[in-house]
Write a protein that holds these residues in place. Structure first.
Motif, PDB file in Angstrom:
ATOM      1  N   SER A 139       0.839  -1.190   0.000  1.00  0.00           N
ATOM      2  CA  SER A 139       0.000   0.000   0.000  1.00  0.00           C
ATOM      3  C   SER A 139       0.867   1.231   0.000  1.00  0.00           C
ATOM      4  CB  SER A 139      -0.898   0.011   1.239  1.00  0.00           C
ATOM      5  OG  SER A 139      -1.601   1.228   1.291  1.00  0.00           O
ATOM      6  N   VAL A 140       0.565   2.177  -0.887  1.00  0.00           N
ATOM      7  CA  VAL A 140       1.386   3.379  -0.982  1.00  0.00           C
ATOM      8  C   VAL A 140       0.709   4.573  -0.337  1.00  0.00           C
ATOM      9  CG1 VAL A 140       2.484   2.596  -3.080  1.00  0.00           C
ATOM     10  CG2 VAL A 140       0.424   3.966  -3.227  1.00  0.00           C
ATOM     11  N   PHE A 141      -0.371   4.343   0.450  1.00  0.00           N
ATOM     12  CA  PHE A 141      -1.057   5.455   1.084  1.00  0.00           C
ATOM     13  C   PHE A 141      -0.360   5.823   2.380  1.00  0.00           C
ATOM     14  CE2 PHE A 141      -4.533   3.593  -1.459  1.00  0.00           C
ATOM     15  CZ  PHE A 141      -4.784   4.700  -2.228  1.00  0.00           C
ATOM     16  N   SER A 142       0.898   6.178   2.314  1.00  0.00           N
ATOM     17  CA  SER A 142       1.658   6.535   3.506  1.00  0.00           C
ATOM     18  C   SER A 142       1.690   8.044   3.653  1.00  0.00           C
ATOM     19  CB  SER A 142       3.075   5.976   3.410  1.00  0.00           C
ATOM     20  OG  SER A 142       3.669   6.380   2.209  1.00  0.00           O
ATOM     21  N   ILE A 143       0.522   8.630   3.925  1.00  0.00           N
ATOM     22  CA  ILE A 143       0.386  10.079   3.984  1.00  0.00           C
ATOM     23  C   ILE A 143       0.277  10.486   5.438  1.00  0.00           C
ATOM     24  CG2 ILE A 143      -0.944  12.038   3.141  1.00  0.00           C
ATOM     25  CD1 ILE A 143      -2.206   9.944   1.197  1.00  0.00           C
ATOM     26  N   LYS A 144       1.087  11.379   5.903  1.00  0.00           N
ATOM     27  CA  LYS A 144       1.076  11.780   7.290  1.00  0.00           C
ATOM     28  C   LYS A 144      -0.156  12.607   7.613  1.00  0.00           C
ATOM     29  CE  LYS A 144       6.085  11.734   7.752  1.00  0.00           C
ATOM     30  NZ  LYS A 144       7.277  12.516   8.094  1.00  0.00           N
ATOM     31  N   SER A 145      -0.620  12.438   8.835  1.00  0.00           N
ATOM     32  CA  SER A 145      -1.742  13.215   9.368  1.00  0.00           C
ATOM     33  C   SER A 145      -3.006  13.078   8.526  1.00  0.00           C
ATOM     34  CB  SER A 145      -1.367  14.695   9.490  1.00  0.00           C
ATOM     35  OG  SER A 145      -0.259  14.845  10.316  1.00  0.00           O
ATOM     36  N   THR A 146      -3.200  11.913   7.930  1.00  0.00           N
ATOM     37  CA  THR A 146      -4.438  11.670   7.202  1.00  0.00           C
ATOM     38  C   THR A 146      -4.931  10.278   7.523  1.00  0.00           C
ATOM     39  OG1 THR A 146      -3.335  10.722   5.276  1.00  0.00           O
ATOM     40  CG2 THR A 146      -3.692  13.095   5.264  1.00  0.00           C
ATOM     41  N   LYS A 147      -6.217  10.077   7.305  1.00  0.00           N
ATOM     42  CA  LYS A 147      -6.791   8.758   7.458  1.00  0.00           C
ATOM     43  C   LYS A 147      -7.071   8.194   6.086  1.00  0.00           C
ATOM     44  CE  LYS A 147      -8.992   9.715  11.895  1.00  0.00           C
ATOM     45  NZ  LYS A 147     -10.279   9.794  12.627  1.00  0.00           N
ATOM     46  N   VAL A 148      -6.619   6.965   5.849  1.00  0.00           N
ATOM     47  CA  VAL A 148      -6.757   6.366   4.531  1.00  0.00           C
ATOM     48  C   VAL A 148      -7.269   4.951   4.676  1.00  0.00           C
ATOM     49  CG1 VAL A 148      -5.558   5.663   2.443  1.00  0.00           C
ATOM     50  CG2 VAL A 148      -4.874   7.738   3.610  1.00  0.00           C
TER      51      VAL A 148
ATOM     52  N   VAL B 228     -11.488  14.440  -5.970  1.00  0.00           N
ATOM     53  CA  VAL B 228     -12.046  15.705  -5.499  1.00  0.00           C
ATOM     54  C   VAL B 228     -10.907  16.581  -4.978  1.00  0.00           C
ATOM     55  CG1 VAL B 228     -13.690  16.836  -3.968  1.00  0.00           C
ATOM     56  CG2 VAL B 228     -14.179  14.541  -4.851  1.00  0.00           C
ATOM     57  N   PHE B 229     -10.744  17.746  -5.572  1.00  0.00           N
ATOM     58  CA  PHE B 229      -9.772  18.734  -5.109  1.00  0.00           C
ATOM     59  C   PHE B 229     -10.527  19.739  -4.243  1.00  0.00           C
ATOM     60  CE2 PHE B 229      -8.072  16.836  -8.867  1.00  0.00           C
ATOM     61  CZ  PHE B 229      -6.712  16.718  -8.620  1.00  0.00           C
ATOM     62  N   SER B 230     -10.078  19.903  -3.006  1.00  0.00           N
ATOM     63  CA  SER B 230     -10.901  20.641  -2.060  1.00  0.00           C
ATOM     64  C   SER B 230     -10.060  21.440  -1.072  1.00  0.00           C
ATOM     65  CB  SER B 230     -11.796  19.653  -1.294  1.00  0.00           C
ATOM     66  OG  SER B 230     -12.460  20.287  -0.226  1.00  0.00           O
ATOM     67  N   ASP B 231     -10.653  22.508  -0.535  1.00  0.00           N
ATOM     68  CA  ASP B 231     -10.031  23.222   0.572  1.00  0.00           C
ATOM     69  C   ASP B 231     -10.167  22.364   1.830  1.00  0.00           C
ATOM     70  OD1 ASP B 231     -12.749  23.458   0.741  1.00  0.00           O
ATOM     71  OD2 ASP B 231     -12.777  25.611   1.149  1.00  0.00           O
ATOM     72  N   PRO B 232      -9.237  22.476   2.780  1.00  0.00           N
ATOM     73  CA  PRO B 232      -9.248  21.604   3.965  1.00  0.00           C
ATOM     74  C   PRO B 232     -10.566  21.579   4.736  1.00  0.00           C
ATOM     75  CG  PRO B 232      -7.148  22.735   3.801  1.00  0.00           C
ATOM     76  CD  PRO B 232      -8.025  23.322   2.723  1.00  0.00           C
ATOM     77  N   PRO B 233     -11.268  22.708   4.962  1.00  0.00           N
ATOM     78  CA  PRO B 233     -12.504  22.629   5.750  1.00  0.00           C
ATOM     79  C   PRO B 233     -13.581  21.730   5.151  1.00  0.00           C
ATOM     80  CG  PRO B 233     -11.760  24.909   5.575  1.00  0.00           C
ATOM     81  CD  PRO B 233     -10.933  24.112   4.619  1.00  0.00           C
ATOM     82  N   SER B 234     -13.554  21.510   3.855  1.00  0.00           N
ATOM     83  CA  SER B 234     -14.592  20.709   3.205  1.00  0.00           C
ATOM     84  C   SER B 234     -14.248  19.227   3.135  1.00  0.00           C
ATOM     85  CB  SER B 234     -14.834  21.229   1.778  1.00  0.00           C
ATOM     86  OG  SER B 234     -15.214  22.583   1.780  1.00  0.00           O
ATOM     87  N   GLN B 235     -13.013  18.861   3.436  1.00  0.00           N
ATOM     88  CA  GLN B 235     -12.565  17.495   3.185  1.00  0.00           C
ATOM     89  C   GLN B 235     -13.187  16.475   4.142  1.00  0.00           C
ATOM     90  OE1 GLN B 235      -8.274  17.776   3.191  1.00  0.00           O
ATOM     91  NE2 GLN B 235      -8.236  18.902   1.244  1.00  0.00           N
ATOM     92  N   LYS B 236     -13.121  16.735   5.437  1.00  0.00           N
ATOM     93  CA  LYS B 236     -13.679  15.773   6.385  1.00  0.00           C
ATOM     94  C   LYS B 236     -15.192  15.660   6.289  1.00  0.00           C
ATOM     95  CE  LYS B 236      -9.915  15.566   9.727  1.00  0.00           C
ATOM     96  NZ  LYS B 236      -9.503  15.718  11.142  1.00  0.00           N
TER      97      LYS B 236
END
Length: 462
Positions: free
Chosen positions: A83-92, A181-189
């Motif tokens: 798995s290459v979803f090794s993104i910090k501070s995110t849930k995947v 989806v490309f989004s500003d941070p407040p809309s992501q969660k």
């Protein structure tokens, strides 16, 4: 002829096996680094769910998979390579398919240099990913296999409700797709929570990747971020962000699909070798045209283009130095831009019209096709067979000024996935259009005929 002894073979063969294993591990790590989509290339049946902040496993309830036990730390460690979803501070949440897919065109070093020149150092990995499990490619239509369909959206500010309706319309009619989806941070969660709440039988058919907005930096950064609307210019840079996607459909948030996305995707098959994108004209009647009457920039053809629905061949766009040209047009025509990125796209295809495939009006049906008294402004293909998408540009889904478009939008918004049938949606649209009083409402077939076609298709649940 030299023949190695049995003893020598017992030494050589295990050594070769070890070297081969090391090379394969290196290939997996190098090939997949920083590219979430490359998980589809690694053949494995493992399914992984983990939370990166603590590096501990989490459940897979986001994709509607029940009864899967939490992974042990040992299992998680063993599967991280896949798995290459090794993104910090995110849930995947990720699922790696067992189906090997053809290798997409990777972005060249020169293209990467161009991208970094204007965008700086940027992350191509999504902040959040929700991976569906549609089954094997044998169960999917030819247009989704083996590469699959990709849909891109840019969402900032108060557009999340429109995106919910857009996503619902895609889920209702389309069998499988990857949605970026490309989004500003407040809309992501909030968007992630909405996707999580959708019925599993719909949710599992789609894969979602949610990214931060990536626009040029430097002295023009603020201008780019507000060009026409917040993050509206994002589409211009997608070819350099989604580096492992070959083709995609980009739509504005105020678009509703009235038919399976496979039909619109089929327009790619009409491209010749020179086409890099497909768009729909802005108007049909010069008497009501925007570009021929108001604009002060070069534009495509006689009436210009509307960019609300755009088919993009990302490989060809990069090969054509799309970004360099866009940045040059931005500098040259900035003071004359009114419709932002749409104006820049018109300028591009004004100078290189042979690179555009022009779709007809039913693929981007708007109030402009039904609100004017002139019959010349209407869209005959939509009146005959129905529109494939509905575009409520300029806030036309909202408020009393365009009741027919508002009626369709409200019908989709009120539809409950998993509870209401598609036939109920169709009847809701028809009823609401009867109550609407407008010139567009007097041509109702354009809004629902494709839905009727879909419902009447054998094997489609009603």
């Amino acid at each position: 002829m030299y023949r190695p002894s049995r003893k020598r073979c017992l030494v050589i063969l295990p050594t070769l096996a070890i070297i081969n294993g090391l090379l394969w591990s290196f290939y997996q790590a190098a090939y997949s680094q920083g590219d979430p989509l490359s998980t589809h290339k690694l053949q494995t049946h493992r399914r992984i769910g983990y939370q990166h902040e603590k590096d501990t496993p989490i459940g897979l309830d986001l994709i509607g998979l029940k009864g899967i036990k939490r992974r042990t730390d040992k299992t998680l460690f063993e599967t991280k390579t896949a798995s290459v979803f090794s993104i910090k501070s995110t849930k995947v949440v990720s699922q790696v398919t067992s189906e090997p897919l053809p290798q997409p065109m990777r972005m060249s070093d020169s293209d990467q240099t161009v991208a970094e020149k204007y965008l700086g150092t940027f992350d191509t990995a999504p902040r959040f990913s929700i991976i569906g499990s549609p089954g094997t490619s044998d169960n999917l239509p030819q247009s989704t296999s083996p590469e699959g369909m990709h849909l891109a959206i840019a969402m900032c500010g108060n557009r999340i409700e429109e995106v919910k309706v857009l996503v619902k319309s895609v889920m209702l009619f389309t069998r499988h797709a990857t949605i970026h989806v490309f989004s500003d941070p407040p809309s992501q969660k909030p968007l992630c929570e909405h996707i999580k709440s959708l019925p599993g039988e719909y949710r599992k058919q789609f894969t979602y990747h949610i990214y931060n907005i990536t626009l040029p930096r430097g002295k023009d950064a603020e201008t780019w971020s507000k060009l026409y609307g917040p993050c509206a210019a994002q589409r211009l840079f997608i070819p350099y962000i989604l580096q492992r996607v070959n083709k995609l459909i980009y739509v504005d948030t105020d678009v509703i699909f009235l038919s399976p996305m496979e039909k619109l995707w089929g327009q790619f098959s009409r491209f010749n070798k020179s086409h890099i994108a497909a768009l729909i004209p802005e108007h049909r009647d010069p008497s009501f045209g925007w570009y021929n009457r108001v604009a002060n920039i070069p534009y495509y053809g006689k009436l210009g283009l509307n960019s609300g629905v755009m088919l993009m061949d990302l490989v060809r766009l990069r090969e054509d130095q799309w970004l360099d040209k866009m940045m040059n047009y931005f500098k040259k025509y900035l003071s004359k831009l009114i419709l932002g990125d749409q104006d820049l796209i018109n300028i591009f295809f004004h100078f290189e019209p042979e690179k555009l495939y022009k779709c007809s009006c039913e693929w981007n049906y708007r109030a402009d096709h039904c609100q004017f008294p002139s019959t010349r402004s209407r869209c005959p293909p939509a009146l005959k067979d129905g529109a494939y998408t509905l575009h409520g540009n300029s806030q036309r889904f909202h408020g009393p000024k365009y009741p027919a478009l508002s009626a369709v939008y409200t019908a989709f918004q009120s539809h409950r996935l998993g509870l209401d049938t598609k036939t109920a949606l169709l009847e809701s649209i028809k009823t609401r259009l009867k109550d609407a009083r407008s010139s567009c409402a007097r041509m109702p077939e354009a809004f629902y005929k494709q839905i009727e076609v879909h419902i009447n298709t054998p094997s489609v649940p009603h």
